[in-house]
Every structure is written in structure tokens, then in C-alpha cells.
Design a protein around this motif. Structure first.
Motif, PDB file in Angstrom:
ATOM      1  N   VAL A 143       1.848   6.655  -6.942  1.00 21.24           N
ATOM      2  CA  VAL A 143      -0.001   7.404  -6.727  1.00 21.24           C
ATOM      3  C   VAL A 143       0.724   9.055  -6.920  1.00 21.24           C
ATOM      4  O   VAL A 143       0.526  10.140  -8.106  1.00 21.24           O
ATOM      5  CB  VAL A 143      -0.963   7.294  -5.999  1.00 21.24           C
ATOM      6  CG1 VAL A 143      -1.645   8.220  -6.533  1.00 21.24           C
ATOM      7  CG2 VAL A 143      -2.136   5.575  -6.785  1.00 21.24           C
ATOM      8  N   ALA A 144       1.290   9.205  -6.315  1.00 19.53           N
ATOM      9  CA  ALA A 144       1.590  10.417  -6.494  1.00 19.53           C
ATOM     10  C   ALA A 144       3.153  11.127  -6.686  1.00 19.53           C
ATOM     11  O   ALA A 144       2.592  12.599  -7.195  1.00 19.53           O
ATOM     12  CB  ALA A 144       2.383  10.885  -4.275  1.00 19.53           C
ATOM     13  N   ALA A 145       3.686  10.005  -7.623  1.00 23.89           N
ATOM     14  CA  ALA A 145       4.328  10.405  -8.375  1.00 23.89           C
ATOM     15  C   ALA A 145       3.918  10.484  -9.763  1.00 23.89           C
ATOM     16  O   ALA A 145       4.258  11.870 -10.545  1.00 23.89           O
ATOM     17  CB  ALA A 145       5.687   9.460  -8.342  1.00 23.89           C
ATOM     18  N   ALA A 146       3.007   9.534 -10.165  1.00 21.67           N
ATOM     19  CA  ALA A 146       2.064   9.738 -10.912  1.00 21.67           C
ATOM     20  C   ALA A 146       1.233  11.281 -11.429  1.00 21.67           C
ATOM     21  O   ALA A 146       1.647  12.047 -12.531  1.00 21.67           O
ATOM     22  CB  ALA A 146       1.066   8.734 -11.614  1.00 21.67           C
ATOM     23  N   ARG A 147       0.210  11.552 -10.070  1.00 22.91           N
ATOM     24  CA  ARG A 147       0.028  13.145 -10.249  1.00 22.91           C
ATOM     25  C   ARG A 147       0.922  14.218 -10.344  1.00 22.91           C
ATOM     26  O   ARG A 147       0.154  15.279 -11.013  1.00 22.91           O
ATOM     27  CB  ARG A 147      -0.517  13.011  -8.605  1.00 22.91           C
ATOM     28  CG  ARG A 147      -2.094  11.822  -8.683  1.00 22.91           C
ATOM     29  CD  ARG A 147      -1.959  11.974  -7.039  1.00 22.91           C
ATOM     30  NE  ARG A 147      -3.689  11.066  -6.835  1.00 22.91           N
ATOM     31  CZ  ARG A 147      -4.835  11.154  -5.973  1.00 22.91           C
ATOM     32  NH1 ARG A 147      -3.481  11.387  -4.711  1.00 22.91           N
ATOM     33  NH2 ARG A 147      -5.374   9.851  -5.683  1.00 22.91           N
ATOM     34  N   GLY A 148       1.926  14.365  -9.671  1.00 17.13           N
ATOM     35  CA  GLY A 148       2.886  15.205  -9.496  1.00 17.13           C
ATOM     36  C   GLY A 148       2.958  15.367 -11.259  1.00 17.13           C
ATOM     37  O   GLY A 148       2.913  16.650 -11.153  1.00 17.13           O
ATOM     38  N   MET A 179       0.642  -1.264  -0.012  1.00 17.57           N
ATOM     39  CA  MET A 179       0.205  -0.109  -0.021  1.00 17.57           C
ATOM     40  C   MET A 179       1.042   1.314   0.455  1.00 17.57           C
ATOM     41  O   MET A 179       0.628   2.646  -0.488  1.00 17.57           O
ATOM     42  CB  MET A 179      -0.513   0.386   1.181  1.00 17.57           C
ATOM     43  CG  MET A 179      -1.973   0.765   1.526  1.00 17.57           C
ATOM     44  SD  MET A 179      -3.092   1.729  -0.140  1.00 17.57           S
ATOM     45  CE  MET A 179      -4.122   0.103   0.132  1.00 17.57           C
ATOM     46  N   ARG A 180       1.394   1.588   0.365  1.00 15.67           N
ATOM     47  CA  ARG A 180       2.873   2.638   0.633  1.00 15.67           C
ATOM     48  C   ARG A 180       3.506   2.490  -0.638  1.00 15.67           C
ATOM     49  O   ARG A 180       3.595   3.743  -1.482  1.00 15.67           O
ATOM     50  CB  ARG A 180       3.817   1.717   1.861  1.00 15.67           C
ATOM     51  CG  ARG A 180       4.953   3.310   1.813  1.00 15.67           C
ATOM     52  CD  ARG A 180       5.144   3.440   3.545  1.00 15.67           C
ATOM     53  NE  ARG A 180       4.840   3.532   4.269  1.00 15.67           N
ATOM     54  CZ  ARG A 180       5.332   2.977   5.525  1.00 15.67           C
ATOM     55  NH1 ARG A 180       6.843   2.959   6.092  1.00 15.67           N
ATOM     56  NH2 ARG A 180       4.492   3.484   6.380  1.00 15.67           N
ATOM     57  N   VAL A 181       4.002   2.162  -1.005  1.00 14.05           N
ATOM     58  CA  VAL A 181       4.653   1.368  -2.648  1.00 14.05           C
ATOM     59  C   VAL A 181       3.427   2.305  -3.456  1.00 14.05           C
ATOM     60  O   VAL A 181       3.899   3.022  -4.504  1.00 14.05           O
ATOM     61  CB  VAL A 181       5.372   0.051  -2.960  1.00 14.05           C
ATOM     62  CG1 VAL A 181       5.678   0.497  -4.456  1.00 14.05           C
ATOM     63  CG2 VAL A 181       6.706   0.032  -2.147  1.00 14.05           C
ATOM     64  N   ARG A 182       2.317   1.509  -3.812  1.00 15.05           N
ATOM     65  CA  ARG A 182       1.257   2.508  -4.040  1.00 15.05           C
ATOM     66  C   ARG A 182       0.887   4.230  -4.147  1.00 15.05           C
ATOM     67  O   ARG A 182       0.795   4.681  -5.102  1.00 15.05           O
ATOM     68  CB  ARG A 182      -0.032   1.403  -3.954  1.00 15.05           C
ATOM     69  CG  ARG A 182      -1.341   2.071  -5.109  1.00 15.05           C
ATOM     70  CD  ARG A 182      -2.482   0.532  -4.940  1.00 15.05           C
ATOM     71  NE  ARG A 182      -3.927   1.351  -5.629  1.00 15.05           N
ATOM     72  CZ  ARG A 182      -4.262   2.342  -5.082  1.00 15.05           C
ATOM     73  NH1 ARG A 182      -4.398   3.230  -3.548  1.00 15.05           N
ATOM     74  NH2 ARG A 182      -5.570   2.776  -5.635  1.00 15.05           N
ATOM     75  N   SER A 188      11.510   8.294  -0.911  1.00 14.83           N
ATOM     76  CA  SER A 188      10.722   8.523  -1.825  1.00 14.83           C
ATOM     77  C   SER A 188       8.970   8.248  -1.262  1.00 14.83           C
ATOM     78  O   SER A 188       7.943   8.416  -1.766  1.00 14.83           O
ATOM     79  CB  SER A 188      10.789   7.760  -2.822  1.00 14.83           C
ATOM     80  OG  SER A 188      10.285   6.116  -2.782  1.00 14.83           O
ATOM     81  N   VAL A 189       9.294   7.495   0.088  1.00 16.98           N
ATOM     82  CA  VAL A 189       8.051   7.787   0.629  1.00 16.98           C
ATOM     83  C   VAL A 189       7.231   8.815   1.588  1.00 16.98           C
ATOM     84  O   VAL A 189       5.692   8.686   1.800  1.00 16.98           O
ATOM     85  CB  VAL A 189       8.110   5.843   1.599  1.00 16.98           C
ATOM     86  CG1 VAL A 189       8.373   5.111   1.677  1.00 16.98           C
ATOM     87  CG2 VAL A 189       8.769   6.763   3.386  1.00 16.98           C
TER      88      VAL A 189
END
Length: 431
Positions: free
Chosen positions: A8-13, A1-4, A178-179
Motif C-alpha cells: 500500500v505504501a508503494a502504491a501510494r507513493g 498484514m505487513r506485506v499489505r 521494504s517493510v
């Protein structure tokens, strides 16, 4: 879940960075060109079109800040004035937008968003990419790629074998960091809030206005209760007392003077019917049944049918509104039409209703002699009631609504009210 969540945050950014490259750059360019063209007149036509686009773009960023980072960024826009047609209306809207501090805050935000907003949006993706490079570079070097003189990974040079072995370790540390990508993305929205949120002075003025309108609501409620008490005491209650006295007299006369008793029975029946009519009118004045059952549009149409002059009602509402908003709008229209019938000397009147962009807008016009104005309030009445259009404006202010009146001498008169509100049900009511 943490990796996901990290990915997701990287993709959104990354997606947000693409939007900034196109949206912020274009909107800043269009706004700057519109301002530059103001001296030659073209800016007055372009700016009222560009600024609403910028505000929608800013509202999208506010929504993303709330959904992705839990950061609420208030808007703080000044309400737009009543719409006018043609070039004068465009000029009026343009001047209003130029006086609104939010317009200049968003222009500065667009300028900062292109470099700083782009950088902060890319940070989550950059952290992951940098961490992955720590494993890719040693793999390329060990596979025979000759890049020992040019390849550099952070402070580690490919020319040093020890540094090459250290690259995966540094990459793993960066990937572990990156977490916190969600916090890095929140940094972007906090930067946005610095420019998009209204200043403390504006918020203080907003609080002062809300406090004032709250007092107005309390005063209006107390005045309404006094009016209901007065109408009951002077109207239906007095008639019911008379009916009771007539019934007592009838009881005494029914044996010795049946004709007189019969006459009093007829009078008591008439008085009871009049009392019932007055009670119905009183209930209709508190909250009309048609308003509760059919909604604002049908209630206004029923109101128009009872007016002593022809009233044309047009427009469409896509659903029901909150009961307090419908009641406030209904009685505002009722008071405006009553003023028209009493003072305007008009042959006809019209009401136009619409709901768009989270606002209810109702225009009431007539072809009368004009001269209506939002005059300074006179001394308050003994019963605390409102005073004409100014009192109506203050009552609408309870809902953060506005009232604008255009009534030149000789007419026509156009009064427009706007109330920010949300739909409560999708039921459609149209003309």
C-alpha cells in the motif's frame, strides 16, 4: 498484514509521484508566469486565481501527510481581506497574497517538490521493484537470454556466474528492507513540512496573538458580567423592590382606604410588567432565544425587524454553527446595525451572510454619510467595556476572526467580518 502495508505504501507513493509530475509542475509554471506578468498588469488578474489553487493543492498534501503518515503540517495563511468587486478588488487580493510569506514558501516547495518530492515519493515502489529484479534477472539469464555483457544488478554483474547466483539473495534482502516503506513515504511528507509549515517566528507571533485574544475574552466576559449585574440592580431589581413596597402599603391601606389600595395595586401590576419586560430584554441581550432555537440567519432577520430603519437581510447558511460563534456573530451584527441607526444617518441598511471554505462571512452596509473607521483604542472605560469598532474587532479576534471597514466620507459604509469555523449540523437556513 505487513506485506499489505508495504505494498500500500508503494502504491501510494507511486500515485503521489504521478500527481507531482502533473500538479507541481503545472502550478509552478503558472505561478512563475503570473509573477513574470505582474509588470504588465496581467499578473494581478492571474495570481489571485493561481495562488488559491496552489493552496488547495498544498492542503491536499497536508491531508495526505496526516492520513498516511500521521504528520501534521500547519498552514499559517494570513486571513484574506474583505472582498471588493472589480479590478481594485483583484489588485488588493494580489498584493495581499504577495505579502503573505506562505505564498513564497509554497512557490519554493513546488520547485523542490518536482525533483526531490518525486524521488522520495517513488522510493517505496523503487525498493520493491529493485528487490523483484533480483529474481527476474537470474531467471532471464538461466532461460538463455544473452545479456551477460550489459546486464548489471546493483554491484553484481551478469558476466560473473557467482554474482548471478547472488542476485536472488540481494533481492531478498532488499525486499526484506521494504517493510520500512511506510517510513520512506513519511520521509516525503517530512520534506514537505520543511517548506509548507510556517516558521518559528510566525508560530511565536501566532501564540502571542492567541494569548492576547484569550485575555480579551476574559476581559470581555468580566465586563459582560458587570453589565448584567448593573442592569439587574438598576432595572428589574429596583422595580421589584418598588413592587414589594407597594404591596406592603396596600396591605396597610386595604381596610381603611380601598380606593388608594386599588390605585397602588394597578401601579404594582404595571411595575411588575415593566420588570418582566426588562428581564426578557436582559435575557435577549445575553443569548436571544431565537438564536438558540432557529440559528444565526433567523436571529439576524428578527434583529433586522426591530431596527428603526429598513434592513434587508440576504444570504444562505448551509447549517448551524457552534453556539459561541453564532453568539459572537449575532452581537457583532447587532452592534454594527446599532451604530448605523445612531450615527450613520442612513435611509436603509443591508446584511449579507455566507459560509464558504470553512469561514463565516457577514457584510453589513448602509447608504449613510460614512466616516466610520477602526480608530486606535481610546483610554479604557471604567467598566472595562469595549470601544466601538476597535472593541468589536478585538472580540472577534477571540475566535481568530477579522473585521474590515470601508467607509469613505459621504458613504456608503461596508463592514465585513470573517470567522473561521465549522458546521455543527446540516440543517439549512436560507433567505
Amino acid at each position: 498484514m505487513r506485506v499489505r502495508r508495504t505494498l500500500v505504501a508503494a502504491a501510494r507513493g507511486f500515485g503521489l509521484a504521478l500527481v507531482i509530475l502533473v500538479g507541481s509542475a503545472l502550478l509552478f509554471s503558472f505561478t512563475a508566469v503570473s509573477l513574470a506578468l505582474l509588470p504588465v498588469g496581467l499578473g494581478f488578474l492571474l495570481l489571485p486565481f493561481v495562488v488559491p489553487l496552489t493552496r488547495r493543492y498544498a492542503d491536499l498534501r497536508r491531508a495526505l501527510a496526516q492520513d498516511w503518515a500521521g504528520i501534521r503540517i500547519p498552514a499559517g495563511y494570513r486571513p484574506l481581506p474583505a472582498s471588493q468587486h472589480g479590478v481594485p478588488g483583484q489588485v488588493q487580493r494580489c498584493l495581499h497574497l504577495l505579502r503573505d510569506p506562505a505564498t513564497w514558501r509554497e512557490l519554493l516547495w513546488l520547485l523542490v517538490d518536482i525533483p526531490a518530492g518525486l524521488l522520495t515519493a517513488l522510493l517505496p515502489a523503487v525498493v520493491i521493484a529493485f528487490g523483484v529484479e533480483g529474481f527476474v534477472y537470474p531467471a532471464l539469464i538461466w532461460s538463455g537470454v544473452d545479456a551477460s555483457e550489459t546486464l548489471q544488478y546493483g554491484f553484481l554483474s551478469a558476466s560473473d556466474p557467482t554474482a548471478v547466483f547472488s542476485m536472488p539473495l540481494l533481492g531478498a534482502l532488499v525486499l526484506a528492507a521494504s517493510v520500512y516503506n511506510e517510513r520512506l513515504l513519511a520521509l516525503h511528507f517530512r520534506l514537505c513540512s520543511v517548506f509548507l509549515a510556517p516558521s518559528k517566528n510566525q508560530l511565536a507571533a501566532r501564540v502571542a496573538r492567541l494569548t492576547e485574544t484569550r485575555h480579551d475574552a476574559v476581559d470581555a466576559s468580566a465586563a459582560e458580567l458587570r453589565r448584567i449585574e448593573r442592569d439587574l440592580h438598576d432595572g428589574a431589581q429596583a422595580r421589584l423592590v418598588a413592587v414589594g413596597m407597594d404591596l406592603g402599603t396596600i396591605e396597610a391601606l386595604i381596610e381603611r382606604d380601598p380606593a388608594k389600595a386599588k390605585e397602588l395595586v394597578a401601579r404594582a401590576r404595571t411595575s411588575s410588567a415593566e420588570a418582566l419586560t426588562e428581564l426578557r430584554d436582559l435575557v435577549r441581550g445575553i443569548h436571544p432565544p431565537v438564536l438558540a432555537e432557529r440559528g444565526l440567519a433567523d436571529a439576524v432577520r428578527a434583529l433586522a425587524l426591530r431596527m428603526p430603519l429598513p434592513v434587508e437581510v440576504s444570504g444562505q447558511l448551509p447549517g448551524r454553527l457552534a453556539a459561541p460563534v453564532e453568539s459572537a456573530a449575532y452581537f457583532a451584527v447587532s452592534e454594527l446595525l446599532a451604530n448605523t441607526a445612531k450615527h450613520a444617518g442612513a435611509a436603509r441598511a443591508w446584511v449579507d451572510m455566507e459560509y464558504a471554505d470553512g469561514r463565516l462571512r457577514i457584510s453589513v452596509g448602509d447608504d449613510g454619510q460614512g466616516g466610520a473607521a477602526l480608530l486606535p483604542p481610546p483610554s479604557p472605560a471604567p467598566d472595562g467595556s469595549g470601544s466601538g469598532l476597535r472593541g468589536l474587532e478585538r472580540r472577534l479576534g477571540t475566535f481568530d476572526g477579522i473585521l474590515a471597514v470601508s467607509s469613505p466620507a459621504g458613504g456608503p459604509t461596508l463592514a465585513t467580518l470573517e470567522i473561521p469555523c465549522a458546521l455543527c449540523s446540516p440543517k439549512t437556513s436560507s433567505s
